[in-house]
Design a protein around this motif. Structure first.
Motif, PDB file in Angstrom:
ATOM      1  N   UNK A  43      22.967  -3.392   0.565  1.00 13.85           N
ATOM      2  CA  UNK A  43      22.528  -4.533  -0.229  1.00 13.85           C
ATOM      3  C   UNK A  43      21.363  -4.309  -1.155  1.00 13.85           C
ATOM      4  N   UNK A  44      21.088  -5.353  -1.944  1.00 19.84           N
ATOM      5  CA  UNK A  44      19.952  -5.431  -2.862  1.00 19.84           C
ATOM      6  C   UNK A  44      19.941  -4.330  -3.902  1.00 19.84           C
ATOM      7  N   UNK A  45      21.092  -3.738  -4.165  1.00 19.56           N
ATOM      8  CA  UNK A  45      21.193  -2.731  -5.216  1.00 19.56           C
ATOM      9  C   UNK A  45      20.476  -1.435  -4.915  1.00 19.56           C
TER      10      UNK A  45
ATOM     11  N   UNK B 227      12.474  -7.882  -6.149  1.00 22.31           N
ATOM     12  CA  UNK B 227      13.277  -6.877  -6.857  1.00 22.31           C
ATOM     13  C   UNK B 227      14.684  -6.733  -6.293  1.00 22.31           C
ATOM     14  N   UNK B 228      15.292  -7.835  -5.883  1.00 19.02           N
ATOM     15  CA  UNK B 228      16.683  -7.763  -5.468  1.00 19.02           C
ATOM     16  C   UNK B 228      17.568  -7.325  -6.615  1.00 19.02           C
ATOM     17  N   UNK B 229      18.380  -6.304  -6.392  1.00 13.70           N
ATOM     18  CA  UNK B 229      19.298  -5.760  -7.397  1.00 13.70           C
ATOM     19  C   UNK B 229      18.567  -5.287  -8.655  1.00 13.70           C
TER      20      UNK B 229
ATOM     21  N   UNK C 135      29.756  -6.171  -3.977  1.00 20.13           N
ATOM     22  CA  UNK C 135      29.461  -5.213  -5.038  1.00 20.13           C
ATOM     23  C   UNK C 135      27.993  -4.789  -4.971  1.00 20.13           C
ATOM     24  N   UNK C 136      27.711  -3.647  -5.566  1.00 24.23           N
ATOM     25  CA  UNK C 136      26.349  -3.105  -5.507  1.00 24.23           C
ATOM     26  C   UNK C 136      25.423  -3.681  -6.556  1.00 24.23           C
ATOM     27  N   UNK C 137      25.975  -4.235  -7.622  1.00 22.73           N
ATOM     28  CA  UNK C 137      25.134  -4.656  -8.733  1.00 22.73           C
ATOM     29  C   UNK C 137      25.047  -3.568  -9.791  1.00 22.73           C
TER      30      UNK C 137
ATOM     31  N   UNK D  56      19.341 -11.253   0.981  1.00 18.12           N
ATOM     32  CA  UNK D  56      18.716  -9.975   0.677  1.00 18.12           C
ATOM     33  C   UNK D  56      17.977  -9.381   1.872  1.00 18.12           C
ATOM     34  N   UNK D  57      18.301  -8.137   2.176  1.00 16.00           N
ATOM     35  CA  UNK D  57      17.548  -7.296   3.111  1.00 16.00           C
ATOM     36  C   UNK D  57      17.453  -7.884   4.509  1.00 16.00           C
ATOM     37  N   UNK D  58      18.493  -8.559   4.932  1.00 17.46           N
ATOM     38  CA  UNK D  58      18.531  -9.123   6.279  1.00 17.46           C
ATOM     39  C   UNK D  58      19.810  -8.661   6.965  1.00 17.46           C
ATOM     40  N   UNK D  59      19.765  -8.476   8.274  1.00 12.63           N
ATOM     41  CA  UNK D  59      20.935  -8.045   9.028  1.00 12.63           C
ATOM     42  C   UNK D  59      21.379  -9.088  10.029  1.00 12.63           C
TER      43      UNK D  59
END
Length: 639
Positions: free
Chosen positions: A384-386, A336-338, A495-497, A562-565
């Protein structure tokens, strides 16, 4: 499977042979109904002792029947098209797992309901066992592989009034990290194609994951066998692909919410519950945190008998997202990215400037029993990932801060990512940044205790800690003053999406419109302000982020992974810093040595203890960890 016979006492008992290694060879299964109870019986498949903690584990299945016309059930998508049993009810089943004290006198009367993440089984921390908590796992997700060890939900499929199958288009999105000839689309495994050569079958290829624009791939270049997609010439790393095709038989996915609601009501209110409790708190991380936000928003915290289900909710790393579950053709198993955030984002009712609707996650006509809530987020959910975490405490346009309801706290863990990396950290690819190892787990443990005390004793938890527009700790992404850290690109242009469509509101409440991206401001080292700052951030040995760009070899290096730092250690010496053109003070410029560094760590830990974010038992282990990280960083490179 264990067989059961009914006794004249209205209970069910096992008739199976004893299990080798089982701690209990005989047990009772509650079957006598409570007035209008939705859980009609439990089937026990395993009963075991757990370690040396005087706990026992009971595993099996719960059988449910719910009234399709009840006020609390009509919200479930396709409920009016569900097949009915002989009682005129909708039947479904869920895997269940209970971990409880063997001696009822050792129970503290409270349960943690751990929402399974893609069917995973949670274990109870030792300190919670010592306090006598019960743990409840209930399967809520229909799209997990049958026959696996996962906790699964079995639900009926909606059908037309004449009994014929319902057909519709399903979709899935993915971004490969390497060239692939084939790709397995796991989230569509429950939706076999009716006619893959039909006009509904499409494959879209796009350059950016956050936005839907793209080009259609000619049909002759791809094929689908089961849920295996084959692509002529190979899928390109970093490109985002979205597939559509015709399927039939949509499951009533929203019954997953009813399963959690009614299992909790059964545990709390059935006099013959195998683990009776007075209070229940749910913990959900990521996918499951979004599940809990939607659970509350849709009114599932009130059961068919008008009783409150959950007393407390901890929605961890969900941001402002909710799970897209209660609709036809849902795919909860997807990453469910973005594809998570729809209006309303915040708890209090606000006017949406895009759609004109007025609603809040807690302030809407469906919510009767609002639990006490902790929202806990990392920088990943802001960036990230919206997931646009800032929108849980700002207005929908991101122009002003909000006051949270009295029953809500929001905590931001500065400099953390969606899930911590192990230490020593490694990079995804050669030349890529190290993964972020900053771990807020000890704070989460304290917040669990705080939730229990808040519900049972009325002891207020720590005040919310999150970045704010009013003090400059929350800013638009373009305004973040991120230093030029070697190896980390500037995030200012991301951008956020777009918003996700909300099926509960006419017109979808602005689905498809671009989301605002407000994020924590940073200090001179690039570490987040405005949150709970652990020693790794307040007494740093590096810069820790909740975001990182994709490695070049993974494709689309302009997009976040996605979802990584990321974590960029400080230079050890001034000479090394200057050679690397690193604007951050080196370790030798900020600490005279390990002793001074550990003294600063002690001060940070003491402050966290005073703020009730750290237990005394965690002081020495965290200090020891800090010393180990010092030794590792100082041994990384020579000047």
């Amino acid at each position: 499977m264990t067989a059961f016979r009914k006794t004249n006492l209205g209970k069910w008992v096992s008739t199976a042979s004893p299990l080798i290694g089982a701690a209990a060879l005989f047990w009772t299964l509650v079957s006598a109904p409570v007035a209008s109870a939705s859980v009609v019986r439990m089937e026990i498949l395993e009963h075991l002792d757990v370690g040396k903690n005087d706990y026992e584990q009971i595993s099996g299945r719960l059988y449910f029947e719910i009234d399709p016309k009840a006020e609390r059930n009509v919200i479930i998508a396709d409920m009016g098209l569900a097949p009915l049993n002989s009682n005129g009810k909708v039947s479904f089943t869920a895997d269940v797992r209970l971990l409880k004290p063997k001696d009822f006198a050792q129970s503290n009367g409270a349960a943690w309901v751990e929402i399974p993440n893609r069917g995973g089984k949670a274990n109870m921390p030792t300190d919670l066992m010592a306090q006598g908590f019960t743990l409840l796992n209930v399967g809520w997700e229909f799209d997990l592989p049958a026959g696996s060890e996962k906790l699964r939900l079995e639900v009926p499929k909606a059908q037309n009034k004449d009994g014929s199958p319902i057909r519709g288009v399903v979709r899935a999105t993915f971004t490969p990290d390497k060239p692939l000839e084939e790709h397995s689309i796991a989230e569509l495994s429950e939706y076999p194609a009716v006619d893959i050569n039909g006009k509904e079958s499409r494959l879209i290829e796009r350059a950016r994951a956050a936005f839907p624009e793209g080009k259609e791939v000619p049909r002759k270049r791809w094929s689908l066998n089961g849920n295996r997609l084959r692509f002529e010439g190979g899928l390109e790393p970093g490109r985002t692909y979205e597939i559509f095709y015709l399927a039939e038989g949509p499951p009533l996915a929203g019954l997953g919410y009813a399963a959690i609601r009614d299992a909790v009501a059964w545990l709390k209110n059935d006099p013959e519950s195998p683990a009776p409790v007075r209070s229940a708190y749910a913990f959900g991380s990521s996918q499951c945190g979004r599940f809990l936000r939607d659970f509350v928003y849709l009114g599932f915290n009130t059961d068919e008998q008008d009783r409150q289900a959950l007393d407390g909710v901890v929605a961890h790393v969900a941001g402002a997202g909710r799970l897209v579950l209660n609709e036809r053709w849902s795919t909860p198993r997807s990453e469910a990215g973005y594809y998570t955030a729809s209006f309303p984002f915040a708890d209090i009712a606000q006017v949406d400037p895009v759609s004109g609707h007025t609603e809040g996650v807690l302030q809407n006509s469906r919510v009767k029993h609002a639990p006490k809530i902790f929202y806990t987020n990392t920088a990943a959910e802001y960036w990230g990932a919206g997931r646009v975490a800032a929108l849980i405490h700002t207005d929908p346009s991101g122009t002003h801060d909000l006051s949270l309801p009295e029953n809500v706290r929001s905590y931001f863990f500065a400099g953390t990512s969606h899930g911590p990396a192990p230490f020593p950290p490694t990079a995804q690819a050669k030349g890529a940044p190290l993964a972020n190892p900053v771990n807020a787990g000890v704070v989460m443990d304290m917040l669990r205790v705080a939730m229990h005390l808040w519900v049972t004793k009325g002891i207020a938890p720590p005040a919310s800690v999150f970045p704010k527009l009013s003090d400059g700790t929350l800013v638009w992404a373009a305004d973040v003053r991120f230093p030029k850290v070697p190896g980390l690109a500037s995030p200012n242009s991301v951008k956020a999406g777009n918003r996700v469509r909300n099926p509960q509101l006419p017109g979808g409440a602005g689905g498809g419109s671009e989301l605002p991206l407000l994020v924590p401001q940073v200090d001179a080292d690039g570490n987040d302000l405005g949150g709970i700052r652990l020693p790794d951030i307040a007494a740093p040995l590096g810069t820790a982020t909740g975001w990182v760009f994709r490695p070049v070899e993974f494709g689309s290096p302009h997009d976040f992974y996605l979802l990584r730092g990321a974590w960029a250690p400080l230079a050890r010496t001034k000479m090394q810093r200057e050679a690397d053109n690193d604007p951050r003070l080196s370790i030798e410029e900020r600490y005279s040595g390990k002793i001074e560094y550990l003294a600063k760590v002690k001060d940070v830990l003491q402050q966290l203890m005073e703020q009730r974010f750290l237990a005394g038992r965690d002081f020495e282990p965290r200090l020891k960890q800090a010393g180990e990280r010092w030794d590792w960083v100082m041994g990384l490179r020579t000047p």
